[in-house]
Design an enzyme around this catalytic site. Structure first.
Site, PDB file in Angstrom:
ATOM      1  N   ILE A  56       1.183   6.975  -0.123  1.00  0.00           N
ATOM      2  CA  ILE A  56       0.356   5.864   0.659  1.00  0.00           C
ATOM      3  C   ILE A  56      -1.183   5.871   0.205  1.00  0.00           C
ATOM      4  CG2 ILE A  56      -0.210   5.344   3.121  1.00  0.00           C
ATOM      5  CD1 ILE A  56       1.959   7.431   3.887  1.00  0.00           C
ATOM      6  N   CYS A  57      -1.508   4.689   0.117  1.00  0.00           N
ATOM      7  CA  CYS A  57      -3.080   4.343   0.055  1.00  0.00           C
ATOM      8  C   CYS A  57      -3.538   3.848   1.165  1.00  0.00           C
ATOM      9  CB  CYS A  57      -3.172   3.268  -1.174  1.00  0.00           C
ATOM     10  SG  CYS A  57      -4.703   3.038  -1.452  1.00  0.00           S
ATOM     11  N   LEU A  58      -4.277   4.973   2.027  1.00  0.00           N
ATOM     12  CA  LEU A  58      -4.799   4.681   3.087  1.00  0.00           C
ATOM     13  C   LEU A  58      -6.124   5.475   3.168  1.00  0.00           C
ATOM     14  CD1 LEU A  58      -4.708   3.211   6.022  1.00  0.00           C
ATOM     15  CD2 LEU A  58      -3.762   5.368   6.815  1.00  0.00           C
ATOM     16  N   GLN A  83      -1.111   0.318  -3.618  1.00  0.00           N
ATOM     17  CA  GLN A  83      -0.565   1.509  -4.290  1.00  0.00           C
ATOM     18  C   GLN A  83       0.640   1.072  -5.111  1.00  0.00           C
ATOM     19  OE1 GLN A  83      -1.247   4.913  -3.223  1.00  0.00           O
ATOM     20  NE2 GLN A  83       0.199   5.465  -4.878  1.00  0.00           N
ATOM     21  N   ASN A 118       0.800  -1.217  -0.089  1.00  0.00           N
ATOM     22  CA  ASN A 118       0.046  -0.123  -0.030  1.00  0.00           C
ATOM     23  C   ASN A 118       0.931   1.247   0.003  1.00  0.00           C
ATOM     24  OD1 ASN A 118      -1.514  -2.117   2.008  1.00  0.00           O
ATOM     25  ND2 ASN A 118      -2.694  -1.202   0.388  1.00  0.00           N
TER      26      ASN A 118
END
Ligand code: ZN
Ligand code: ZN
Ligand code: ZN
Ligand code: ZN
Ligand code: ZN
Ligand code: ZN
EC number: 2.3.2.23
Lengths: 199, 481
Positions: free
Chosen positions: A91-93, A126, A83
């Site tokens: 960051i993929c959050l 990500q 991610n």
């Protein structure tokens, strides 16, 4: 608006400094300017993960509309995680995007990132290369992530096989990070990594 | 140019409807001539719809909100949130609400999943967003009881609205998904331009969530088309004249379904490079091999050199196209393909796609070329009229014919994606038979229109009739909406 942002960051900064996580050296935050718009965050790699023993530095930018919009956060320390982009540190959050709530704080963000290191979500990737390795070859992923933690975040686990293969590519004139990326992407298959680098 | 062949446009009557009261339209059925046949049965494309202005849509939505609000005894603003998240379906919603009101309110994000705990009410409260202590009367909360100060609510709403969010603005508390209803948002918005923006965005959301409403896709057009029948039928905007599919808002695509045409267009975009080489404007005459340029829409070509009649698509002899052995539109699948290698199968798949794509693309080009033919025809007739050879009314039938040709060819173009995704079998065989029939008659019509001045009027009108019959037959059998 900027007034609320600064007011909030000031308060949150104190909150993090005083928190028990700081006492346990799990998270840390540092101001980079007087206007409270740029901060440096640090999180410790959680135990029983490939990131254990590593220290990860984050860039935190506070937008003018904070806390009504989330802070912009990315990893400065290079990391191998589904991610997080191995190239840019993006960051993929969800809480850094549409799941952000104004009542959340920097502490929430840092703890959520630490939780992300413990539990990756490969279905919402990500970094597609890392995510594929995670799903297809978990052991290979763990080995690679551990190696990156050692190389960039000061982690204790040395993998001589990885280091040797990187050295072979360096001897061929390849830059170290580039060599590591190629080998990591091809499951440490020296031949295929070489082929890709010279094609 | 008026389209006078509107036998199959149910919407035309709406467009001429001078009184703009949308509901009246549906209530004035008592003057229907009993002698008249039901248009729904004769015309597979028949569609009742009306074009509404923003105020009319507002009124329609408000009436629905009011009805539900009365039915369920809840405030109108909550009724609106409920309707928005339930496709504006009053009967379904009333049923659900009566079965279990709490669950319905939680599902619509009007109430929190877990009821809020009791509040500790002190005279001064700390707002966790702006971290300032303020008197209690400055605090507000949604049904979840998460309290924030007035200024933080308005700031929150302004930031969200500036990002284009309106009906989906949630509470500011962590992990709380309760939505802010319209009246709550408006109460906290002071600046008139912000209120306006909010109302504009939420209007868009309401229309988009309402299956019986569809924004006209025409550029800068604010008309909303309303129909009680939620079907992939042809609607025409009465303001900008844009023609589109009511269900998906894209270009009208009968007989192909919305999902299928979407798939097809994506495929065409993805494979555009592979398909590029076929978009040639010149081909060689199959008999004398002289280079021939296509400058009309008709696919029945005649070599200017050797007078050979051939088909532009397959280069076959035109004689075989006019008969019932017309095979040009049909793709012959290799019956043994399952036993071939992967490479051969891939090649076959590409060949099949190109067959359909080529025809789809070709008819689209023919449509454009025929438009040019019509322009030329218009200026020729203008000259005739100027020099006293009849009046415009005398030549009107030619334009009627050209419009009909465009309509038929348009449908024909959209039969190709339909056929491409069809499973092999008797239904596909029937489809391709009818498609071939339609195609043959369309090319005949096109041929006759290109030679309009020398074609007998009766002959042309006869050809128009046949082509439109073929089109209607195909749609009756296969337009499944
Ligand atoms: Zn506040
Ligand atoms: Zn709440
Ligand atoms: Zn329009
Ligand atoms: Zn459609
Ligand atoms: Zn010829
Ligand atoms: Zn042909």
């Amino acid at each position: 608006m900027a007034n609320i942002a600064a007011q909030r960051i000031k308060r949150e900064f104190k909150e993090v400094i005083k928190s028990e996580e700081v006492a346990k050296c799990a998270i840390k935050v540092e101001l980079l300017n007087d206007s409270y718009t740029e901060l440096k965050g640090e999180i410790a790699g959680p135990p029983d993960t490939p990131y254990e023993g590593g220290n990860f530095v984050l860039e935190i930018r506070v937008p003018e509309t904070y806390p009504f919009n989330p802070p912009k956060v990315r990893f400065i320390t290079k990391i191998w995680h589904p991610n997080i982009s191995s190239v840019t540190g993006a960051i993929c959050l969800d809480i850094l995007k549409d799941q952000w709530a104004a009542a959340m704080t920097l502490r929430t963000v840092l703890l959520s990132l630490q939780a992300l290191l413990s539990a990756a979500e490969p279905d919402d990737p990500q970094d597609a290369v890392v995510a594929r390795q995670y799903k297809e070859n978990l052991e290979m992923f763990k080995l690679t992530a551990k190696h990156w933690t050692n190389a960039y975040a000061g982690g204790p686990f040395v993998n001589t096989d990885c280091d040797e293969k990187i050295k072979r590519l360096i001897d061929m004139g390849i830059e170290e990070h580039q060599a590591r990326v190629a080998l990591s992407s091809y499951n440490w298959d020296l031949e295929r990594a070489t082929e890709q680098l010279f094609s | 140019m008026e389209d006078t062949m509107t036998t199959s446009q149910g919407g035309e009557s709406d467009m001429d409807y001078s009184d703009n009261e949308y509901y009246d339209y549906y209530n004035t059925n008592d003057d229907i001539d009993i002698e008249q046949l039901d248009p729904r049965k004769i015309d597979p494309e028949y569609f009742e719809f009306s074009c509404l202005l923003e105020e009319q849509v507002d009124r329609l939505l408000n009436e629905t909100v009011e009805t539900l609000s009365n039915n369920l005894q809840i405030p109108p603003s909550l009724a609106k949130v409920l309707l928005h998240s339930n496709q504006w379906n009053i009967s379904e919603l009333t049923k659900k609400f009566n079965e279990n009101s709490t669950r319905t309110l939680i599902a619509a994000r009007i109430e929190p999943a877990t009821p809020p705990g009791s509040l500790l009410l002190t005279r001064y409260v700390n707002c966790s967003v702006c971290v300032t202590v303020q008197p209690l009367d400055r605090f507000y909360s949604l049904s979840c009881a998460h309290m924030f100060c007035r200024d933080c609510w308005s700031m929150h709403f302004e930031v969200q609205i500036n990002q284009g969010i309106s009906t989906g603005i949630a509470c500011m508390a962590r992990n709380c998904i309760v939505l802010a209803p319209e009246d709550f948002v408006l109460k906290h918005l002071q600046r008139p331009n912000m209120r306006e923006k909010y109302q504009q965005f939420s209007f868009q959301d309401y229309v988009k969530s309402h299956p019986q409403l569809r924004f006209c896709p025409g550029p800068n057009c604010s008309i909303v088309v309303h129909s009680k029948e939620v079907k992939a039928k042809r609607s025409t905007c009465n303001q900008c004249k844009t023609v589109f599919c009511f269900k998906c808002g894209c270009d009208y695509h009968a007989p192909t379904e919305c999902q299928v045409i979407k798939k097809w267009l994506t495929k065409c975009a993805d494979d555009s490079e592979t398909a590029n080489y076929i978009s040639a404007h010149t081909k060689d005459c199959p008999k004398c091999h002289i280079c021939i340029e296509k400058n009309g829409g008709c696919n029945h070509m005649q070599c200017y050199n050797c007078k050979h009649d051939f088909c532009w698509m397959c280069l076959g002899d035109w004689k075989s196209h006019g008969s019932e052995y017309y095979e040009c539109s049909r793709y012959r699948e290799n019956p043994n393909i399952a036993h071939e290698s992967v490479h051969a199968q891939a090649r076959e798949a590409l060949k099949k796609y190109l067959h359909y794509y080529e025809r789809w693309e070709n008819h689209s080009k023919s449509l454009k070329l025929e438009e040019q033919t019509l322009e030329k025809l218009r200026s020729r007739i203008n000259q005739k009229v100027m020099s006293g050879l009849g009046t415009w009314i005398d030549w009107q039938y030619l334009f009627t014919a050209a419009n009909l040709l465009a309509k038929c060819r348009y449908t024909l173009q959209y039969t190709y994606p339909y056929a491409y995704y069809m499973d092999t079998g008797s239904r596909k065989e029937l489809f391709e038979y009818q498609q071939a029939q339609l195609e043959a008659e369309i090319e005949n019509l096109s041929w006759k229109i290109e030679r309009a001045e020398t074609t007998d009027r009766g002959d042309l009108e006869n050809q128009m009739d046949i082509a439109e019959k073929r089109r209607t037959t195909l749609l009756k059998d296969f337009l499944d909406v």
